[in-house]
Design a protein around this motif. Structure first.
Motif, PDB file in Angstrom:
ATOM      1  N   UNK A 171      44.170  40.005  26.003  1.00  0.00           N
ATOM      2  CA  UNK A 171      45.509  40.312  26.514  1.00  0.00           C
ATOM      3  C   UNK A 171      46.366  39.052  26.553  1.00  0.00           C
ATOM      4  N   UNK A 172      45.752  37.918  26.874  1.00  0.00           N
ATOM      5  CA  UNK A 172      46.476  36.653  26.892  1.00  0.00           C
ATOM      6  C   UNK A 172      46.886  36.251  25.479  1.00  0.00           C
ATOM      7  N   UNK A 173      45.994  36.433  24.514  1.00  0.00           N
ATOM      8  CA  UNK A 173      46.319  36.104  23.122  1.00  0.00           C
ATOM      9  C   UNK A 173      47.458  36.962  22.595  1.00  0.00           C
ATOM     10  N   UNK A 174      47.609  38.164  23.150  1.00  0.00           N
ATOM     11  CA  UNK A 174      48.670  39.076  22.731  1.00  0.00           C
ATOM     12  C   UNK A 174      49.927  38.925  23.598  1.00  0.00           C
ATOM     13  N   UNK A 175      49.919  37.913  24.475  1.00  0.00           N
ATOM     14  CA  UNK A 175      51.076  37.597  25.329  1.00  0.00           C
ATOM     15  C   UNK A 175      51.409  38.699  26.328  1.00  0.00           C
ATOM     16  N   UNK A 176      50.433  39.532  26.665  1.00  0.00           N
ATOM     17  CA  UNK A 176      50.659  40.554  27.689  1.00  0.00           C
ATOM     18  C   UNK A 176      50.438  39.977  29.086  1.00  0.00           C
ATOM     19  N   UNK A 177      49.577  38.984  29.189  1.00  0.00           N
ATOM     20  CA  UNK A 177      49.363  38.273  30.446  1.00  0.00           C
ATOM     21  C   UNK A 177      49.338  36.783  30.147  1.00  0.00           C
ATOM     22  N   UNK A 178      49.509  35.984  31.193  1.00  0.00           N
ATOM     23  CA  UNK A 178      49.465  34.537  31.030  1.00  0.00           C
ATOM     24  C   UNK A 178      48.586  33.945  32.120  1.00  0.00           C
ATOM     25  N   UNK A 179      47.674  33.067  31.724  1.00  0.00           N
ATOM     26  CA  UNK A 179      46.798  32.393  32.686  1.00  0.00           C
ATOM     27  C   UNK A 179      47.492  31.132  33.191  1.00  0.00           C
ATOM     28  N   UNK A 180      47.393  30.882  34.490  1.00  0.00           N
ATOM     29  CA  UNK A 180      47.934  29.666  35.085  1.00  0.00           C
ATOM     30  C   UNK A 180      46.826  28.985  35.854  1.00  0.00           C
ATOM     31  N   UNK A 181      46.508  27.768  35.414  1.00  0.00           N
ATOM     32  CA  UNK A 181      45.396  27.017  35.974  1.00  0.00           C
ATOM     33  C   UNK A 181      45.510  26.914  37.489  1.00  0.00           C
ATOM     34  N   UNK A 182      44.468  27.341  38.177  1.00  0.00           N
ATOM     35  CA  UNK A 182      44.413  27.231  39.627  1.00  0.00           C
ATOM     36  C   UNK A 182      45.187  28.299  40.375  1.00  0.00           C
ATOM     37  N   UNK A 183      45.886  29.168  39.645  1.00  0.00           N
ATOM     38  CA  UNK A 183      46.699  30.198  40.303  1.00  0.00           C
ATOM     39  C   UNK A 183      46.248  31.611  39.978  1.00  0.00           C
ATOM     40  N   UNK A 184      45.723  31.827  38.774  1.00  0.00           N
ATOM     41  CA  UNK A 184      45.278  33.157  38.382  1.00  0.00           C
ATOM     42  C   UNK A 184      45.955  33.631  37.116  1.00  0.00           C
ATOM     43  N   UNK A 185      45.901  34.931  36.891  1.00  0.00           N
ATOM     44  CA  UNK A 185      46.468  35.548  35.699  1.00  0.00           C
ATOM     45  C   UNK A 185      47.647  36.429  36.105  1.00  0.00           C
ATOM     46  N   UNK A 186      48.763  36.251  35.411  1.00  0.00           N
ATOM     47  CA  UNK A 186      49.992  36.948  35.751  1.00  0.00           C
ATOM     48  C   UNK A 186      50.448  37.819  34.577  1.00  0.00           C
ATOM     49  N   UNK A 187      51.145  38.894  34.900  1.00  0.00           N
ATOM     50  CA  UNK A 187      51.751  39.721  33.865  1.00  0.00           C
ATOM     51  C   UNK A 187      52.871  38.909  33.218  1.00  0.00           C
ATOM     52  N   UNK A 188      52.876  38.848  31.912  1.00  0.00           N
ATOM     53  CA  UNK A 188      53.926  38.103  31.208  1.00  0.00           C
ATOM     54  C   UNK A 188      55.286  38.747  31.456  1.00  0.00           C
ATOM     55  N   UNK A 189      56.308  37.928  31.428  1.00  0.00           N
ATOM     56  CA  UNK A 189      57.665  38.418  31.624  1.00  0.00           C
ATOM     57  C   UNK A 189      58.615  37.722  30.663  1.00  0.00           C
ATOM     58  N   UNK A 190      59.652  38.425  30.248  1.00  0.00           N
ATOM     59  CA  UNK A 190      60.645  37.839  29.342  1.00  0.00           C
ATOM     60  C   UNK A 190      61.548  36.845  30.046  1.00  0.00           C
ATOM     61  N   UNK A 191      61.389  36.701  31.355  1.00  0.00           N
ATOM     62  CA  UNK A 191      62.175  35.709  32.079  1.00  0.00           C
ATOM     63  C   UNK A 191      61.564  34.311  31.960  1.00  0.00           C
ATOM     64  N   UNK A 192      60.343  34.218  31.419  1.00  0.00           N
ATOM     65  CA  UNK A 192      59.729  32.912  31.212  1.00  0.00           C
ATOM     66  C   UNK A 192      60.367  32.228  30.007  1.00  0.00           C
ATOM     67  N   UNK A 193      60.466  30.919  30.089  1.00  0.00           N
ATOM     68  CA  UNK A 193      61.090  30.151  29.007  1.00  0.00           C
ATOM     69  C   UNK A 193      60.363  30.361  27.687  1.00  0.00           C
TER      70      UNK A 193
END
Length: 263
Positions: A79-101
Motif C-alpha cells: 500500500x505504501x509503494x502504491x502511495x495509498x499510505x505513508x510511513x512516518x518514522x517513529x509516528x506510524x502509518x498514515x493515510x496518504x493525502x493530496x494535501x502533502x507536498x
C-alpha cells in the motif's frame, strides 16, 4: 499464541471477527498478505480512516485479522509503494493525502530545467456543466450525454504561461463545483477534490505526444502559432479502478521538461 488461519476475517470493528472461509472479498488462491491488502483497501475506500489519519498499528491489525504481524507489514508495504499510505518514522502509518507536498508532484511532472520545482500560479478560464462527448464518456466509463464538469485553466511559472489544461469530471461526483470554489481554494486541485468531494485520485494512466499550437492555444500561452507543445492526456482513477477525471494538458517545454520515474 494467535492462530494464523488460511483466510483473513471480514473487516469490521476492531474486536470483531471470526474467520470467514466463504468470503468473496479476495480470491482464496491469492497470498494471505494480498487478501489483507484487499481488506485494508476496502477500509480506506469506505472511509474508515480518512486522508491524513493514522491507521491502526501492525500489531492491532494483526490481532484484528488474526494473522501474523509480518503478513500485515507486507500488505502495508505494498500500500505504501502504491502511495495509498505513508510511513512516518517513529509516528506510524498514515493515510496518504493530496494535501502533502510530495503528492502534488506525483501528478505534476513538468520540471524546470534549472532550479527546484515550484507550484505554478493558476488562473481558471472556464467552468461549466455540459453533456459528455462520446470520447469523454468512453474514457470516464459514462453514458454518452451524461453530465460532466468541464474546467479550463492556465498555469504559469514566474509569470510565464506554461500549461494549458482542460479537465472533465463526472457531474454526479462533483456537484457544487464552481469557478468560485476553485478560485477560493489555495491548495492543489486534487486536495480540493479529496476534502470537499470525497474523491481521491490514487493512480493515473497517461498518453503523451507532440503537437503544434493552434492559433487559440498559442494566444493563451503567448507563443507563435505552430510552436511545438507536449500534449499529455491523463485518466485518473480512485478506489476500485473507477475513472473520475480526464485531463488534457498542453505544455511548453522551452524551459521545462517532463520527468517521470520508471521502476
Amino acid at each position: 499464541m494467535n492462530p494464523v488461519p488460511d483466510s483473513p476475517v471480514v473487516p469490521g470493528p476492531a474486536n470483531a471477527g471470526v474467520a470467514n472461509p466463504s468470503a468473496t472479498t479476495a480470491p482464496t488462491f491469492s497470498p494471505l498478505y494480498q487478501q489483507i491488502k484487499a481488506l485494508l483497501t476496502q477500509s480506506l475506500q469506505a472511509g474508515e480512516w480518512k486522508p491524513g489519519e493514522l491507521i491502526p498499528s501492525e500489531v492491532e491489525l494483526a490481532a484484528r485479522f488474526k494473522v501474523s504481524q509480518g503478513t500485515v507489514r507486507k500488505a502495508i508495504d505494498e500500500l505504501s509503494n502504491e502511495n495509498l499510505v505513508v510511513r512516518r518514522q517513529g509516528k506510524g502509518t498514515f493515510v496518504s493525502t493530496h494535501h502533502e507536498e510530495r503528492a502534488h508532484f506525483r501528478f505534476l511532472k513538468l520540471m524546470p530545467d534549472e532550479g527546484v520545482p515550484v507550484h505554478p500560479d493558476n488562473r481558471i478560464l472556464e467552468v461549466k456543466r455540459l453533456r459528455a462527448p462520446a470520447e469523454v464518456a468512453r474514457l470516464l466509463d459514462l453514458k454518452s450525454g451524461d453530465g460532466v464538469v468541464y474546467i479550463k485553466r492556465l498555469m504559469s511559472f514566474a509569470g510565464a504561461p506554461t500549461i494549458l489544461e482542460e479537465l472533465w469530471l463526472p457531474g454526479t461526483l462533483f456537484k457544487g463545483l464552481t469557478a468560485e470554489k476553485l478560485e477560493e481554494y489555495k491548495g492543489p486541485m486534487y486536495g480540493l477534490f479529496e476534502s470537499e468531494f470525497g474523491t481521491r485520485m490514487i493512480r493515473a494512466t497517461e498518453k503523451i505526444r507532440a503537437l503544434a499550437a493552434d492559433a487559440a492555444t498559442a494566444a493563451q500561452l503567448q507563443v507563435a502559432s505552430g510552436t511545438p507543445l507536449l500534449c499529455a492526456e491523463r485518466v485518473s482513477f480512485t478506489y476500485g479502478d473507477k475513472a473520475v477525471e480526464l485531463r488534457r494538458g498542453l505544455y511548453l517545454t522551452a524551459h521545462h521538461h517532463y520527468q517521470n520515474e520508471l521502476s
